[in-house]
Each structure stands twice: as structure tokens, then as C-alpha cells.
Write a protein that holds these residues in place. Structure first.
Motif, mmCIF file in Angstrom:
data_model
loop_
_atom_site.group_PDB
_atom_site.id
_atom_site.type_symbol
_atom_site.label_atom_id
_atom_site.label_comp_id
_atom_site.label_asym_id
_atom_site.label_seq_id
_atom_site.Cartn_x
_atom_site.Cartn_y
_atom_site.Cartn_z
ATOM 1 N N ILE A 226 0.846 -1.191 0.000
ATOM 2 C CA ILE A 226 0.000 0.000 0.000
ATOM 3 C C ILE A 226 0.880 1.239 0.000
ATOM 4 O O ILE A 226 1.818 1.331 0.800
ATOM 5 C CB ILE A 226 -0.928 0.005 1.228
ATOM 6 N N PRO A 227 0.655 2.217 -0.890
ATOM 7 C CA PRO A 227 1.491 3.431 -0.910
ATOM 8 C C PRO A 227 1.527 4.098 0.467
ATOM 9 O O PRO A 227 0.532 4.083 1.202
ATOM 10 C CB PRO A 227 0.790 4.314 -1.952
ATOM 11 N N VAL A 228 2.663 4.687 0.802
ATOM 12 C CA VAL A 228 2.828 5.221 2.158
ATOM 13 C C VAL A 228 1.808 6.307 2.477
ATOM 14 O O VAL A 228 1.357 6.416 3.626
ATOM 15 C CB VAL A 228 4.260 5.747 2.377
ATOM 16 N N HIS A 229 1.412 7.116 1.489
ATOM 17 C CA HIS A 229 0.458 8.184 1.803
ATOM 18 C C HIS A 229 -0.948 7.638 1.995
ATOM 19 O O HIS A 229 -1.833 8.359 2.472
ATOM 20 C CB HIS A 229 0.485 9.273 0.722
ATOM 21 N N HIS A 230 -1.209 6.379 1.667
ATOM 22 C CA HIS A 230 -2.506 5.760 1.917
ATOM 23 C C HIS A 230 -2.574 5.118 3.296
ATOM 24 O O HIS A 230 -3.611 4.565 3.664
ATOM 25 C CB HIS A 230 -2.797 4.695 0.859
ATOM 26 N N ARG A 231 -1.501 5.181 4.064
ATOM 27 C CA ARG A 231 -1.460 4.514 5.360
ATOM 28 C C ARG A 231 -1.857 5.445 6.505
ATOM 29 O O ARG A 231 -2.072 4.991 7.622
ATOM 30 C CB ARG A 231 -0.050 3.985 5.618
ATOM 31 N N LYS A 232 -1.958 6.730 6.240
ATOM 32 C CA LYS A 232 -2.172 7.697 7.315
ATOM 33 C C LYS A 232 -3.652 8.075 7.450
ATOM 34 O O LYS A 232 -4.465 7.819 6.545
ATOM 35 C CB LYS A 232 -1.338 8.954 7.084
ATOM 36 N N ALA A 233 -3.987 8.658 8.581
ATOM 37 C CA ALA A 233 -5.355 9.121 8.835
ATOM 38 C C ALA A 233 -5.313 10.170 9.927
ATOM 39 O O ALA A 233 -4.319 10.310 10.648
ATOM 40 C CB ALA A 233 -6.259 7.963 9.226
ATOM 41 N N PHE A 234 -6.415 10.912 10.077
ATOM 42 C CA PHE A 234 -6.475 12.034 11.012
ATOM 43 C C PHE A 234 -7.702 11.958 11.923
ATOM 44 O O PHE A 234 -8.163 12.971 12.424
ATOM 45 C CB PHE A 234 -6.507 13.349 10.244
ATOM 46 N N CYS A 235 -8.223 10.771 12.123
ATOM 47 C CA CYS A 235 -9.496 10.629 12.822
ATOM 48 C C CYS A 235 -9.293 10.398 14.314
ATOM 49 O O CYS A 235 -8.177 10.397 14.820
ATOM 50 C CB CYS A 235 -10.291 9.477 12.197
ATOM 51 N N VAL A 276 -8.466 9.915 6.536
ATOM 52 C CA VAL A 276 -9.829 10.053 7.049
ATOM 53 C C VAL A 276 -9.833 11.049 8.206
ATOM 54 O O VAL A 276 -8.987 10.983 9.090
ATOM 55 C CB VAL A 276 -10.354 8.687 7.528
ATOM 56 N N ALA A 277 -10.794 11.972 8.221
ATOM 57 C CA ALA A 277 -10.862 12.983 9.280
ATOM 58 C C ALA A 277 -12.166 12.971 10.073
ATOM 59 O O ALA A 277 -12.129 13.090 11.302
ATOM 60 C CB ALA A 277 -10.609 14.371 8.694
ATOM 61 N N PRO A 278 -13.377 12.886 9.460
ATOM 62 C CA PRO A 278 -14.613 12.997 10.249
ATOM 63 C C PRO A 278 -14.730 11.908 11.309
ATOM 64 O O PRO A 278 -14.358 10.755 11.087
ATOM 65 C CB PRO A 278 -15.715 12.846 9.195
ATOM 66 N N ARG A 325 -14.134 16.791 5.833
ATOM 67 C CA ARG A 325 -13.715 17.247 7.158
ATOM 68 C C ARG A 325 -14.817 17.199 8.202
ATOM 69 O O ARG A 325 -14.566 16.839 9.349
ATOM 70 C CB ARG A 325 -13.173 18.677 7.072
ATOM 71 N N CYS A 326 -16.014 17.617 7.865
ATOM 72 C CA CYS A 326 -17.088 17.775 8.851
ATOM 73 C C CYS A 326 -17.661 16.418 9.253
ATOM 74 O O CYS A 326 -18.024 15.607 8.400
ATOM 75 C CB CYS A 326 -18.205 18.644 8.288
ATOM 76 N N SER A 327 -17.773 16.191 10.549
ATOM 77 C CA SER A 327 -18.386 14.964 11.056
ATOM 78 C C SER A 327 -19.892 15.021 10.861
ATOM 79 O O SER A 327 -20.485 16.099 10.801
ATOM 80 C CB SER A 327 -18.044 14.780 12.531
#
Length: 536
Positions: A226-235, A276-278, A325-327
Motif C-alpha cells: 500500500i502506498p505510504v500516503h494511503h497509510r495515514k489518517a487524522f481521525c 480520514v478525518a470525520p 472534514r465535517c463529522s
């Protein structure tokens, strides 16, 4: 025993679940019972944007229903949290080298603590869309927990501001031009936070008294291909029922996971998304979770599975005009959402069927709030649209503050909104009248200030100039630039060479108070001098 607020959910099954969750959480963490009545975490008592407030204002502007307006220095998108008579938030210098916590008295707007928490030697470059102080704190009686992503985690004493513990080892690669965003919460007496970077991916529980690791669970999917930038999240996680117990639902890069209260994985649903953020919500025996930043989708997942339930437990999906962004906001049978471009959507929660979709003015990053069947939607220009929570779009009111960026989700205190814009924190309340403060006294400080005159007719040691655009300069260090703000009726100047100055009225005279590099406005002053206004 005080009952945790439950919002205005209409569906009886949701009501029973929320009652069960509130009572269970109370038993699990007695120390936070008082905090559960307050806006103690991102999106409020239950983490879902609901409030039991019955008289939140429907109309306001800069001159109406503003109880106070307090300048907050530097920059941050963390949302305010409330405990007792305090409001806490974080901020950081634009370059990310200095990270702060600010505490404001919720009744007066006066700053109680302005604390320099961490120094960062080599912060990674971030996008201007983000800040180095975006994760929202979490608060309980006597303690506030701060998280700045890879740059540090801390627990402070809310009364004294004293640092009780820190962690500087929770490192991850947030990615250049991205930055930290995942917020902590309190679960089963622990501080729980996601660490989902390009390099490492795990969920972590810290002992809230000591900061020591209670459990740590790596994400279980294999990231090798999996590409490295697809491994991160912000949730951040939520807690919801599972049988006779509870489970922690935790969205991440390429999967949504569920864990028990000891960090053991229960189930996962794999997907194609990342960043992912919301924050999810739950109801109707479904968890509503988002995946992907670039092409966001909403998935309704049955949360009763075991192991990999990707092919068996996804009830429905929606991909059109979903938020980055918005939950979401769940109100009875309906889900309300707004995406970055201002497209508001109402769906039937059980089926995903479209009820209505309309465009609102502006862009949106803050998550909506529900009070008495009114939904508050906050755009990035500090304009709030209030709508009815119904099967047709009905706009109740539109309210604008001074045109500044607004990307922090507001908090609720009693019947007041606590709103953070780029430079200010507001208390908005029916019948409130803003006292004389920064706006009323700004002209007092614009102009040249003679500093350090030994006699009324003597020469000043140097001159500080405060400009109407809130820039500043000082004659004895021509290369230094400055930015100034009004905080509680005094001018606070941050200089590019690391010094900080306050110009403050003391009776009929003014004084300049200086703080050396590496210190802050609440540190011991390096020196004090006379300050005399010489021109406008």
C-alpha cells in the motif's frame, strides 16, 4: 448520580443505547462524571455534536449577543473544551517551533493561563490549511490533556497550569504539507489517541495519571503493498455498545476497526481510503463512518461482527457530495452532512436514501451542532447558518461575525456558544452585551511609544511602533518584525527575534514589560520600562 446529556434523539432504540452508554461510562470512569456534563471533548459530551441546551442564540453578530471576545495569539484549529469555569484550547507559532495551551475564564473571557508547553526543533512543513495545534484537547476535573501529534502529548493541572506529565516519543510521519490532526479522548479512564502516520499506524491508551502506556495495538492489515500516503489518517475513536459491553470504533487508513477496552481487535472493515478525518456516529444498530479524503464515502456498518467483516457487514454506502472534514450529525431517523464546498445533505439513516441535498454559502470544516431541533452549520468565513432538523431544508437564521477563518468546531456552555475564529475566541449568548475590550481600546495603542524615558523631557531608550494593521517595529532592532494583538485590554507583541513585549496601562501611565527569547507572557519578565505614547 447526574445523568449524562442525551441530546434530542427521537428513535427509542437509539435512546436506550445512549442511556446504556451513559450509565456504563459513568461506572467505568467515576472521576469524569462531572466532565461528562460539560463539553469535555471534541463534539461534546457524547462526541456526536448533540447538546441539551434549550436557549442557544439564533441570532448574533459582532455587536449583538456577544458576551466577550478574547484575542488568542499565534494560530490553531483545535476546538475549545470546557471544564468547570475554564475554556481550554491550543495554539502554535506559524513555523511550528513553539506550542502553547491557553485557558480562558468562560464567564469573563479573561486569560487565566497562557502556557508554553513544547519547543520543536525541526517541525515538518505543513499546508496553510492546517496548523501545528489542530488536535482538540480533552479535559476532566483537575486535568487537561493536550496532543500535538508527533510533536508531543502533555497533561496539565488546570488550576495551576503545572505540567504533570509529557510524552515526546509518540512519533509518526504526518507527511510534508499535511500535519497533525487526530484528537485524543478519554475511554475507560485512559487517554486514547490514534497514531496513524506514513511510517507507523496504531491506537494507544495512556494512563491519565502518569502518561504511561496501558495498551498499544498496531493496525492489523498488511501495508506492504500500500502506498505510504494511503497509510495515514487524522481521525479519532468513538465508544459504542457491543452486547453487554462496549467497543471502541476507530477509523484509520484503509480500514475501520473495532477494539475492546483492552485494545484487542474485534472486527475490521477494509476500504480503499486514507487521510480520514470525520469522527463517526452511531445509531439504529449501525456505525456511520467515513473513508478517504480525496473521494470521500460514507459507509453504514453493522458493528456486531468478528474478524474481517468487509463483505458481510456494510449495510449501505453513499459517495455523492460527502464531507472531507465535517463529522456527521444523527437526529432521529435522519443523517445530516455538509461537505467542504457547502453542499448539505440529508439521508435516511437506516437505508441511506436521499431526503434532500442543497448548497449553502461558503466552505465548511467545522462539524455541526444540534440544539432543540436546530442544526448550527459554521462556514469558514465565520458565518453560521441555522436550519431545522427536518425532511425539508428550512433556514432559520444566518449570522456573521467579523470575516475571519473559522475551522474549529464550536463548543457549548449552558446556553452559550463558544466560537473560535483564527484570532479570537467568542462567547455568544442571548441578551449578552460585549464589555469594552479589544475593539474599544485598539486605538489606544496604535502609534509610536517612547520606551525607557528617565525624565519627562528626556530621550527614550528606543521607540516601539504599533500599526493599525497589527504589525510592529522597534527602532533599536531594525531587522526585527512584530505582530501585536489586544488581550484583555493590553497590547501583546510577538517579535521575530524571539522577544515578547506587553504594553499595559497602570493607572494613569503605561508600562512596557519584556520577556526574553524562550519565555512567554506568563513567565518572569526580563525587564520593565516606562512607556509613553508619543504620536498616533
Amino acid at each position: 448520580m447526574m445523568k449524562q446529556p442525551l441530546g434530542t434523539w427521537e428513535d427509542t432504540s437509539v435512546f436506550r443505547w445512549s442511556m446504556y452508554l451513559a450509565l456504563t461510562l459513568t461506572l467505568l470512569s467515576r472521576e469524569t462524571r462531572a466532565a461528562e456534563e460539560a463539553w469535555w471533548q471534541f463534539r461534546g459530551p457524547n462526541g456526536d455534536g448533540h447538546t441539551t441546551a434549550t436557549h442557544l442564540p439564533l441570532e448574533w453578530d459582532e455587536s449583538r449577543n456577544v458576551a466577550w471576545k478574547t484575542a488568542i495569539h499565534d494560530r490553531g484549529w483545535s476546538s475549545p473544551v470546557i471544564g468547570g469555569n475554564q475554556v481550554w484550547l491550543t495554539t502554535a507559532t506559524r513555523d511550528g517551533h513553539r506550542l502553547f495551551a491557553v485557558c480562558v475564564d468562560k464567564d469573563t473571557g479573561k486569560i487565566v493561563h497562557d502556557l508554553h508547553v513544547f519547543d520543536v526543533e525541526n517541525p515538518m512543513r505543513i499546508t496553510d490549511e492546517n496548523t501545528y495545534a489542530t488536535p482538540t484537547p480533552v479535559i476532566e476535573q483537575g486535568r487537561v490533556f493536550l496532543h500535538f501529534g508527533t510533536y508531543g502529548t502533555a497533561c496539565l493541572d488546570t488550576a495551576t497550569g503545572r505540567t504533570l506529565w509529557t510524552r515526546r516519543d509518540l512519533h509518526c510521519d504526518h507527511e510534508v504539507d499535511a500535519g497533525p490532526a487526530s484528537s485524543p479522548t478519554l475511554i475507560d479512564g485512559n487517554v486514547v489517541v490514534h497514531v496513524d502516520g506514513r511510517d507507523v499506524q496504531y491506537i494507544l491508551a495512556l494512563d491519565r495519571a502518569t502518561g504511561e502506556t496501558v495498551w498499544k495495538t498496531p493496525r492489523s492489515i498488511v501495508f506492504t503493498d500500500i502506498p505510504v500516503h494511503h497509510r495515514k489518517a487524522f481521525c479519532m475513536p468513538i465508544v459504542m455498545p457491543r452486547g453487554d459491553g462496549l467497543q471502541v470504533v476507530s477509523p484509520a487508513g484503509r480500514a475501520v476497526y473495532a477494539y475492546d477496552l483492552r485494545g484487542r481487535e474485534l472486527w475490521r472493515v477494509q476500504h480503499r481510503g486514507f487521510s480520514v478525518a470525520p469522527r463517526p456516529v452511531f445509531g439504529h444498530d449501525l456505525v456511520f463512518a467515513f473513508l478517504d479524503h480525496d473521494n470521500p464515502e460514507l459507509w453504514a456498518i453493522r458493528p456486531d461482527g468478528n474478524g474481517d467483516v468487509t463483505d458481510t457487514h456494510v449495510a449501505w454506502k453513499e459517495s455523492r457530495s460527502m464531507p472531507q472534514r465535517c463529522s456527521p450529525l444523527l437526529v432521529g431517523e435522519l443523517l445530516f452532512l455538509v461537505n467542504r464546498d457547502g453542499i448539505a445533505t440529508c439521508l435516511e439513516a437506516k437505508t441511506g436514501k436521499l431526503v434532500w441535498r442543497e448548497r449553502l454559502r461558503g466552505k465548511y470544516s467545522a462539524s455541526p451542532i444540534l440544539a432543540r431541533n436546530h442544526i448550527y452549520l459554521f462556514n469558514e468565513d465565520a458565518t453560521t447558518t441555522v436550519i431545522q432538523a427536518g425532511r425539508e431544508l428550512e433556514v432559520v437564521a444566518t449570522n456573521a461575525l467579523a470575516n475571519q477563518q473559522l475551522r474549529s468546531t464550536p463548543a457549548v456552555d449552558g446556553n452559550a456558544l463558544i466560537i473560535r475564529t483564527e484570532n479570537y475566541l467568542y462567547r455568544i449568548e442571548n441578551g449578552a452585551t460585549k464589555p469594552g475590550g479589544p475593539d474599544a481600546t485598539a486605538g489606544t495603542f496604535v502609534g509610536d511609544w517612547d520606551i525607557g524615558k528617565s525624565t519627562p523631557s528626556g530621550r527614550p531608550a528606543f521607540i516601539i511602533t504599533l500599526n493599525a494593521d497589527f504589525t510592529a517595529r522597534k527602532s533599536h532592532v531594525p531587522g526585527a518584525t512584530g505582530q501585536w494583538q489586544l488581550v484583555n485590554g493590553e497590547a501583546r507583541i510577538v517579535w521575530s527575534d524571539g522577544w515578547r513585549d506587553i504594553i499595559r496601562a497602570e493607572g494613569d501611565h503605561f508600562r512596557k514589560i519584556a520577556f526574553g527569547p524562550g519565555t512567554d507572557f506568563d513567565s518572569d519578565p526580563a525587564n520593565r520600562d516606562t512607556a509613553e505614547r508619543s504620536s498616533k
